[in-house]
Design a protein around this motif. Structure first.
Motif, short mmCIF file in Angstrom:
data_model
loop_
_atom_site.label_atom_id
_atom_site.label_comp_id
_atom_site.label_asym_id
_atom_site.label_seq_id
_atom_site.Cartn_x
_atom_site.Cartn_y
_atom_site.Cartn_z
N ASN A 96 5.17 -13.72 5.35
CA ASN A 96 5.14 -12.99 4.08
C ASN A 96 6.02 -11.74 4.16
N GLY A 97 5.91 -11.02 5.27
CA GLY A 97 6.72 -9.81 5.43
C GLY A 97 8.20 -10.12 5.40
N HIS A 98 8.57 -11.22 6.04
CA HIS A 98 9.98 -11.64 6.02
C HIS A 98 10.42 -11.97 4.59
N LEU A 99 9.58 -12.67 3.85
CA LEU A 99 9.94 -13.06 2.48
C LEU A 99 10.09 -11.85 1.57
N TRP A 100 9.25 -10.83 1.77
CA TRP A 100 9.41 -9.60 0.99
C TRP A 100 10.77 -8.97 1.27
N GLN A 101 11.21 -8.99 2.53
CA GLN A 101 12.51 -8.43 2.86
C GLN A 101 13.63 -9.22 2.20
N TYR A 148 13.39 -10.96 -0.53
CA TYR A 148 13.31 -10.67 -1.97
C TYR A 148 13.98 -9.33 -2.29
N GLN A 149 13.69 -8.31 -1.50
CA GLN A 149 14.24 -6.99 -1.78
C GLN A 149 15.76 -6.96 -1.65
N LEU A 150 16.31 -7.77 -0.74
CA LEU A 150 17.75 -7.76 -0.52
C LEU A 150 18.50 -8.69 -1.46
N ALA A 151 17.80 -9.64 -2.08
CA ALA A 151 18.46 -10.62 -2.93
C ALA A 151 18.93 -9.99 -4.22
N ARG A 152 20.17 -10.24 -4.60
CA ARG A 152 20.66 -9.76 -5.89
C ARG A 152 19.98 -10.52 -7.02
N GLN A 183 3.20 13.15 -5.44
CA GLN A 183 4.08 13.91 -4.56
C GLN A 183 3.40 14.23 -3.22
N ARG A 184 2.08 14.21 -3.19
CA ARG A 184 1.36 14.53 -1.95
C ARG A 184 1.53 13.45 -0.88
N VAL A 185 2.22 12.36 -1.24
CA VAL A 185 2.53 11.35 -0.22
C VAL A 185 3.36 11.98 0.90
N ALA A 186 4.08 13.03 0.58
CA ALA A 186 4.90 13.71 1.58
C ALA A 186 4.06 14.34 2.68
N ASP A 187 2.78 14.56 2.42
CA ASP A 187 1.89 15.18 3.41
C ASP A 187 1.39 14.17 4.45
N LEU A 188 1.60 12.89 4.20
CA LEU A 188 1.13 11.87 5.12
C LEU A 188 2.08 11.71 6.29
N SER A 189 1.53 11.26 7.41
CA SER A 189 2.36 10.93 8.56
C SER A 189 2.98 9.55 8.33
N THR A 190 4.16 9.34 8.85
CA THR A 190 4.83 8.03 8.70
C THR A 190 4.28 7.06 9.74
N PRO A 191 4.32 5.76 9.50
CA PRO A 191 4.76 5.13 8.25
C PRO A 191 3.63 5.11 7.21
N VAL A 192 4.01 5.25 5.94
CA VAL A 192 3.01 5.30 4.88
C VAL A 192 2.95 3.99 4.10
N HIS A 193 3.82 3.04 4.43
CA HIS A 193 3.85 1.76 3.71
C HIS A 193 4.18 0.65 4.71
N ASN A 194 4.11 -0.60 4.25
CA ASN A 194 4.37 -1.73 5.14
C ASN A 194 5.67 -2.45 4.80
N GLY A 195 6.39 -1.98 3.81
CA GLY A 195 7.67 -2.59 3.46
C GLY A 195 7.56 -3.90 2.72
N GLY A 196 6.33 -4.34 2.45
CA GLY A 196 6.12 -5.58 1.73
C GLY A 196 5.44 -5.31 0.41
N ARG A 210 5.40 -0.48 -0.87
CA ARG A 210 6.70 0.08 -0.49
C ARG A 210 6.85 1.55 -0.93
N PHE A 211 5.81 2.10 -1.51
CA PHE A 211 5.91 3.46 -2.05
C PHE A 211 5.94 4.49 -0.93
N ASP A 212 6.99 5.33 -0.93
CA ASP A 212 7.07 6.41 0.05
C ASP A 212 7.43 7.75 -0.60
#
Length: 413
Positions: free
Chosen positions: A130-135, A137-141, A283-296, A299-301
């Motif tokens: 699933n993670g690979h497929l999300w990648q 999808y994100q790269l596909a035009r 905007q308080r997402v900036a207060d979190l330590s990375t990584p804050v998302h899984n890329g699938g 994806r919000f950062d």
């Protein structure tokens, strides 16, 4: 060139290619004859062996309309145009999701089937694919180009759900995959299909007690209402998503993504104060330590909050604040280097809308024209939807002939 021709060109026999991938020679033969297609988890190995990109391999394995017709032969009196073929593929896609959604609630009663399933793919395998497929999808035009491989993976997931008692892990994998299927439908402007996919994703995720995944499915479902300007309904769904996210992982950005989308609903309801509060929470997402998302599925950062804030000011009619914020966002490295066509297109349309409100034809043509070219190059339904909204504004302001021509081109998109 077909799969067999590519294999031969690379100097492989069927036996050698099968050994390199880890399958039987007869499996390679079935792939080459078009009887079956490689499952999603086999495709990276095939692409590596044949020295191809995954998008190139997917194109090689995707049947042409003529080939599809041949394999789905109908009586001579029935004609299949390209739209009818797309509709058949879409119905099969939905059927597989509905089956998988039902199977997440069932477990096999046959102990032998459970023992046999021990040799099959695990939930971790599905999550990895699933993670690979999300990648991909994100790269596909063209997002629709990912449909065949996602459909194959849905079929594999169905098989696993029929025979495995690892229900919670597979339910989570299903909730993830259903969200990706919904994204493909949403980008293709098929809102009803997208809403169905997101509803299935929410149901599967709730069965798995995967709160962050569940909240994200609800957020995506709310997007359908947002694009249909049903802001009150979206706000209700997002309030539930917020409550679900509060039970999730506080190290993830889920609740901050919910807040950023709530800002859009509040702007649609003309509630500036609530919109600003939601943006501040996002905007308080900036207060979190990375990584804050899984890329699938998450994806919000916070990297696009400047353009989101600008878009909200456009909704609220604060043109001065909108232009300053959006111009700054457009100059960001990510948008300037073309790393996100959808995001750049959205900002361009919003800047064109500001020009329309100010009756500035040059600004409309500069930004609207570029957005139109980008939509044509990428085939993005997302940018096309934004442009249709711009067209409404252009018809209201009655600018010069060039703008009228741009509006006509958008209508023909």
């Amino acid at each position: 060139m077909g799969l067999a021709e590519r294999r031969k060109a690379m100097g492989y026999s069927q036996e050698r290619l099968a050994a390199a991938i880890g399958v039987d020679r007869t499996t390679v033969g079935r792939w080459e004859r078009g009887e079956t297609t490689p499952e999603a988890f086999h495709r990276p190995g095939i692409a590596e062996a044949l020295r191809m990109g995954l998008d190139e391999l997917d194109a090689l394995l995707t049947p042409s309309p003529a080939g599809f017709q041949e394999r789905t032969a109908s009586p001579p009196c029935v004609r299949h145009g390209s739209e009818e073929i797309d509709d058949m593929i879409r119905r099969e896609f939905i059927r597989l999701m509905v089956m998988a959604g039902a199977l997440t609630a069932l477990a096999p009663e046959d102990a032998d089937a459970v023992a046999e399933a021990a040799d099959r793919r695990s939930p971790a395998d599905f999550r990895l694919t699933n993670g690979h497929l999300w990648q991909v999808y994100q790269l596909a035009r063209s997002k629709s180009s990912v449909t065949p491989v996602v459909q194959d993976h849905l079929g594999t997931l169905n098989d696993a759900l029929r025979e495995s008692r690892e229900e919670r892990g597979l339910c989570e994998a299903a909730g993830d995959l259903f969200q990706l299927a919904g994204e493909i439908s949403f980008d293709g402007n098929r809102y009803a299909d997208a809403a169905s996919s997101y509803a299935l994703a929410a149901s599967a995720s709730s069965s798995a007690r995967a709160f962050d995944l569940w909240a994200c499915a609800l957020v995506r479902h709310a997007y359908v209402d947002l694009y249909e300007k049903r802001y009150a309904e979206a706000a209700d769904t997002l309030d539930v998503a917020r409550r679900v996210a509060e039970r999730g992982d506080s190290a993830l950005a889920t609740r901050h993504w919910v807040a950023s989308v709530q800002a859009e609903a509040y702007a649609g309801l003309h509630d500036l104060d609530a919109c600003e509060r939601a943006l501040d929470e996002a905007q308080r997402v900036a207060d979190l330590s990375t990584p804050v998302h899984n890329g699938g599925w998450l994806r919000f950062d916070g990297s696009r909050l400047a353009e989101e804030r600008g878009a909200r000011y456009v909704q609220l009619g604060r043109w001065d604040l909108a232009e300053e914020t959006l111009t700054h966002a457009l100059e960001s490295r990510e948008l300037r280097n073309g790393q996100s066509f959808r995001r750049r297109g959205a900002v361009l349309v919003d800047l064109a809308a500001v020009g329309a409100k100010r009756r500035d034809a040059e600004q409309v043509m500069t930004y609207g024209g570029e957005a139109l070219r980008l939509a044509g190059q990428t085939g993005s339904g997302y940018i096309a939807r934004k442009l249709q909204g711009l067209r409404v504004e252009l018809e209201k302001c009655g600018l010069d002939r060039r703008v009228a021509g741009l509006s006509a081109e958008i209508g023909a998109l």
